[in-house]
Motif scaffolding. Structure first.
Motif, PDB file in Angstrom:
ATOM      1  N   GLU A 387      35.927  35.908  33.968  1.00 20.85           N
ATOM      2  CA  GLU A 387      35.270  36.047  35.262  1.00 20.85           C
ATOM      3  C   GLU A 387      36.010  37.077  36.094  1.00 20.85           C
ATOM      4  O   GLU A 387      37.228  37.248  35.950  1.00 20.85           O
ATOM      5  N   TRP A 405      40.004  36.929  35.649  1.00 24.65           N
ATOM      6  CA  TRP A 405      40.433  35.569  35.340  1.00 24.65           C
ATOM      7  C   TRP A 405      39.909  35.220  33.953  1.00 24.65           C
ATOM      8  O   TRP A 405      38.766  35.549  33.617  1.00 24.65           O
ATOM      9  N   ASN A 407      39.762  32.091  30.701  1.00 13.00           N
ATOM     10  CA  ASN A 407      39.876  30.674  30.377  1.00 13.00           C
ATOM     11  C   ASN A 407      39.678  30.508  28.874  1.00 13.00           C
ATOM     12  O   ASN A 407      38.781  31.107  28.290  1.00 13.00           O
ATOM     13  N   TRP A 430      42.311  28.155  34.575  1.00 10.91           N
ATOM     14  CA  TRP A 430      42.073  29.590  34.452  1.00 10.91           C
ATOM     15  C   TRP A 430      43.382  30.349  34.674  1.00 10.91           C
ATOM     16  O   TRP A 430      44.212  29.948  35.478  1.00 10.91           O
TER      17      TRP A 430
END
Length: 553
Positions: A387, A405, A407, A430
């Motif tokens: 993101e 970011w 994850n 994250w």
């Protein structure tokens, strides 16, 4: 050709080796090994060549046998227990691999120290990580003994070394420990146990030790492996599937996450042959690639540049090469085109990974990379979501620059003894990478700068990587480094250091005029320094911008 999402769906489907599942908001591989010990056990008794070092060939069986003996010695003679830290201070060599397998296989934590560090930096790292044992090569024996003894750290010396260093210090000889044939520990690490401490590059200050679990590393290895299968499903006519057995060449240090995980440990996992180099020499690298029929060349962009501009490049036999590229730093778009056009069969590739992601991230390869040379690859990947967020944490719009970011199951656990830095970096599962970038409407990720490298000139954001890309497009420029320096009126002003291509001359005025053709006026450097001196670099191929700023401005 299948789309990335179609290929991922096929590779990760139920019943497949790379089947994935959702757990606690993270997409992970269902069949990942429990620990690195499982990977080592899979190579036990395998007589195929694993490591090629100078004129030596080490089989998988030999590496495992020595790792078993060394782990037994660590436990029975040096008192190492699961969870203890064992530091490795060696340049690339087979014993680094053996020591790493021994340490992580018994459940201790391998602390990978940078073999190019100064004595002050090594001293800091030992104070910071507090290892029970320090394993050094001949080149670092004297330094290791001098720094470790006052802290009560046991020292093991690999290779031939002056007798007095060992006798007077009480250090142990690696070979002597192996001859005692202690049995390997029977306990097995769990996936949640810590396995490694890898140091961040430290381009702006003291490096931090990012610690990772066995589970995060095996998930990363699964992700890299899945990537090969995904790429195979997406090949075009231009791709050249290797006709030889897969062979990698180690051009980057083993203490760097790229050298350790996607290169060395991937070779361990899939029983690939790995050709080891100890220092960067493009001519020697070309000879080794030809001699050992290397199929995958993984390095940093500077090494790719040196290879394809080597005087021997045109006559070197590179017909075995299927992939050439790597990561560690942004790759100039012009370099991607050179790889594509100058290699008969090989394709360019790039990986966006960090120490904190165990080197894994979006990958760009082949046709996608040629079409979008500024992108690091399409997202989401098989197990990583990406993101772009504003400073507030709100998501950015398509094409809007913000912080990247990520994850996924490959993330590190923490910065060792840096609780505040860990809280800032890991937010609700994250990881805040500190990189600035954007996503296009197809999900391709573009990295434009480091957050700390962004320059704010009179209220305007200037991305140093964007300015560097323009300057490096000049036909006489080999490398450009752009930084911001303080200015009473503007806040910061944009300045640049330029390294010209070999045999070429270029003036600051020429570059300023060239930059004005491609950049807004506020982006054009107000001062350009031309140098013939090598740029200050980290061991991972990143420019030390803090040193550049002090040295030239």
């Amino acid at each position: 050709m299948r789309t990335l999402r179609e290929a991922i769906s096929q590779v990760s489907a139920p019943g497949e080796v790379f089947e994935t599942r959702e757990r606690a908001g993270v997409r992970e591989f269902l069949h990942a090994p429990e620990s690195l010990r499982d990977i080592y056990d899979g190579a036990r008794g395998e007589e195929k060549t694993f490591l090629v070092f100078r004129d030596e060939s080490w089989s998988f069986a030999r590496v495992i046998e020595e790792a078993d003996r060394f782990s037994g010695a660590l436990v029975n003679e040096l008192g190492v227990t699961p969870g203890d830290r064992v530091a490795l201070l060696m340049r690339n060599r087979p014993e680094w691999v053996v020591a790493f397998a021994a340490v992580t296989g018994l459940g201790a934590v391998a602390v990978a120290l940078n073999a190019w560090w100064s004595s002050e930096e090594v001293d800091y790292a030992l104070q910071y990580s507090e290892p029970r044992v320090l394993v050094v090569d001949e080149a670092h024996a004297g330094l290791g003994v001098r720094l470790a003894r006052p802290r009560g750290i046991a020292v093991v010396v690999v290779g031939e070394v002056d007798e007095s260093i060992v006798d007077e210090s009480g250090a142990s000889r690696y070979r002597d420990l192996l001859t005692r044939r202690h049995p390997a520990p029977t306990g097995r690490p769990r996936k949640e146990d810590l396995a490694t401490m890898m140091f961040t590059s430290g381009t702006t200050g003291r490096p931090k030790g990012a610690v990772s679990t066995h589970g995060a590393i095996t998930q990363s290895l699964m992700a890299f492996s899945a990537g090969l299968f995904i790429e195979a499903l997406r090949q075009s006519e231009r791709d050249h599937p290797p006709s030889e057995e897969t062979t990698l060449i180690l051009l980057v240090p083993l203490f760097h996450v790229t050298g350790c995980i996607p290169v060395m440990l991937s070779s361990f996992t899939w029983h690939f042959t790995l050709v080891i180099t100890t220092s960067w020499d493009p001519e020697e690298a070309l000879r080794l690639i030809a001699r050992h029929r290397v199929t995958h060349v993984v390095g940093v962009p500077t090494q790719t540049y040196d290879l394809i501009h080597s005087p021997s490049f045109e006559v070197a036999d590179l017909s075995s090469v299927a992939r050439l590229g790597g990561g560690g730093a942004p790759t100039p778009a012009a370099l991607v085109e050179r790889v594509e056009t100058r290699l008969e069969h090989g394709r360019p590739n790039l990986g966006y990974g960090l120490t904190e992601t165990n080197a894994y991230g979006p990958q760009n390869y082949g046709d996608d990379y040629v079409a979008r040379p500024s992108s690091t690859g399409q997202t989401p990947t098989i197990v990583m979501d990406v993101e772009i967020r504003r400073r507030s944490g709100a998501p950015c719009a398509t094409g809007e620059v913000g912080e990247i970011w990520v994850n996924g199951p490959t993330l590190f656990s923490a910065y060792w003894r840096h609780e505040e830095a860990t809280r800032e970096a890991l937010v609700d599962g994250w990881f805040r990478t500190g990189d600035l970038g954007y996503l296009d409407d197809e999900g391709f990720l573009y990295v434009v700068d480091r957050t700390k490298d962004m320059i704010i000139r009179a209220g305007e954001n200037v991305y140093s990587a964007e300015v560097e890309a323009v300057l490096e497009a000049h036909p006489r420029v080999a490398r450009a480094v752009v930084v911001g320096v303080s200015d009473d009126r503007l806040g910061q002003r944009v300045v640049a250091v330029i390294v010209a291509r070999r045999g070429e001359n270029v003036s600051a005025q020429d570059l300023e005029e060239f930059a004005r053709q491609h950049l807004a006026s506020y982006q054009v450097p107000s001062e350009i320094v031309i140098t013939k001196d090598p740029l200050p670099m980290t061991s991972t191929g990143k420019v030390r911008k803090d040193v550049v700023r002090r040295r030239y401005f």
